[in-house]
Design a protein around this motif. Structure first.
Motif, PDB file in Angstrom:
ATOM      1  N   ASN A   6      -3.234   2.527  -8.926  1.00  0.00           N
ATOM      2  CA  ASN A   6      -3.836   2.208  -7.625  1.00  0.00           C
ATOM      3  C   ASN A   6      -3.709   3.347  -6.623  1.00  0.00           C
ATOM      4  N   LEU A   7      -3.364   4.525  -7.114  1.00  0.00           N
ATOM      5  CA  LEU A   7      -3.200   5.672  -6.219  1.00  0.00           C
ATOM      6  C   LEU A   7      -4.570   6.277  -5.895  1.00  0.00           C
ATOM      7  N   THR A   8      -4.923   6.311  -4.628  1.00  0.00           N
ATOM      8  CA  THR A   8      -6.187   6.896  -4.170  1.00  0.00           C
ATOM      9  C   THR A   8      -5.908   7.943  -3.113  1.00  0.00           C
TER      10      THR A   8
ATOM     11  N   LYS B 142      -7.666  12.618   6.134  1.00  0.00           N
ATOM     12  CA  LYS B 142      -7.903  12.818   4.713  1.00  0.00           C
ATOM     13  C   LYS B 142      -8.607  14.149   4.466  1.00  0.00           C
TER      14      LYS B 142
ATOM     15  N   GLN C 250      -7.166   7.888  -0.255  1.00  0.00           N
ATOM     16  CA  GLN C 250      -6.976   7.154   0.989  1.00  0.00           C
ATOM     17  C   GLN C 250      -5.545   6.628   1.104  1.00  0.00           C
ATOM     18  N   ALA C 251      -4.995   6.145  -0.029  1.00  0.00           N
ATOM     19  CA  ALA C 251      -3.610   5.668  -0.008  1.00  0.00           C
ATOM     20  C   ALA C 251      -2.655   6.801   0.359  1.00  0.00           C
TER      21      ALA C 251
ATOM     22  N   LYS D 153       4.772   3.496  -3.766  1.00  0.00           N
ATOM     23  CA  LYS D 153       4.321   2.230  -3.168  1.00  0.00           C
ATOM     24  C   LYS D 153       3.253   1.544  -4.001  1.00  0.00           C
ATOM     25  N   HIS D 154       2.299   2.316  -4.536  1.00  0.00           N
ATOM     26  CA  HIS D 154       1.122   1.721  -5.176  1.00  0.00           C
ATOM     27  C   HIS D 154       1.081   1.870  -6.698  1.00  0.00           C
TER      28      HIS D 154
ATOM     29  N   ALA E  44       3.091   7.377  -1.514  1.00  0.00           N
ATOM     30  CA  ALA E  44       1.985   6.533  -1.964  1.00  0.00           C
ATOM     31  C   ALA E  44       2.152   6.131  -3.423  1.00  0.00           C
TER      32      ALA E  44
ATOM     33  N   ASP F 260      -2.986   7.566   4.050  1.00  0.00           N
ATOM     34  CA  ASP F 260      -2.312   6.561   4.879  1.00  0.00           C
ATOM     35  C   ASP F 260      -0.838   6.883   5.093  1.00  0.00           C
ATOM     36  N   GLU F 261      -0.270   7.703   4.186  1.00  0.00           N
ATOM     37  CA  GLU F 261       1.128   8.127   4.316  1.00  0.00           C
ATOM     38  C   GLU F 261       1.253   9.486   5.004  1.00  0.00           C
TER      39      GLU F 261
END
Length: 209
Positions: free
Chosen positions: A31-33, A45, A35-36, A26-27, A23, A39-40
């Motif tokens: 922008n790391l959350t 969660k 949820q991000a 990628k982000h 994550a 998603d990986e």
């Protein structure tokens, strides 16, 4: 954070670290959350929150995880001569281990750089990164001291030499990942080899001691 009570728990935490790594690459940090990261991850969660109460707690653990991987990559062969050990360490710090490590080297450098940008504002990040710097510095100092004691190196101050080398190495890695200039690391490697061969080493070889 829940205790790692069995192998399954340890495997889950490893999977969370891998998901965080993916994550982040990628982000980016901004922008790391959670949820991000989720998603990986192949679980909910809620599983992440079971192990790490907050994003901050997760990222502190993640930085330790990255630095452990980094330190495994830079282990040196004590049987090598000091000059060869030094050059091998430079190559590893600039290009990664000769055998492929657990992570792509430049992705790992980017992930660490993302977190380094937060270190001025986060005491725990700063503490861990300082410890990592001091570990690498101590390794360089020990190699230079060994070379001086054997008479292979000139009688230089090992700490000053280590500072010079680390400044060059860290600068090269930052420029390479931020500017996307593929030649920076190689040019730095060539320059450092010249410094070792033409400045640090005795031109006539080891002295008798």
């Amino acid at each position: 954070m829940g205790p790692a009570s069995d192998g399954e728990d340890v495997d889950t935490q490893e999977a969370i670290m891998r998901a965080t790594y993916s994550a982040l690459c990628k982000h980016g940090y901004a922008n790391l959350t959670m949820q991000a990261i989720a998603d990986e991850f192949d679980k909910t969660k809620g599983v992440i929150h079971y192990h790490y109460d907050t994003k901050e707690a997760l990222l502190v653990a993640f930085l330790e995880y990255l630095l452990d991987a980094f330190n495994r990559n830079i282990a040196v062969d004590e049987d090598e001569a000091p000059d060869e050990r030094l050059l091998t360490l430079f190559e590893t710090l600039l290009f990664g281990p000769p055998e492929r490590g657990e992570f792509d080297h430049w992705e790992l450098m980017i992930a660490l750089l993302e977190i380094r940008t937060e270190a001025p504002y986060d005491e725990e990040f700063r503490r861990q990164l300082t410890h990592n710097y001091e570990t690498v510095e101590a390794t360089l100092v020990a190699i230079v001291e060994d070379g001086v004691e054997r008479g292979l190196f000139r009688d230089v101050d090992p700490e000053l030499a280590a500072t010079l080398f680390l400044t060059c190495l860290n600068g090269a890695r930052i420029y390479q990942v931020t500017l996307r200039r593929d030649d920076v690391a190689q040019l730095t490697s060539d320059a450092l080899e010249t410094i070792v061969r033409d400045w640090l080493c005795h031109p006539e070889g080891p002295e008798d001691r």
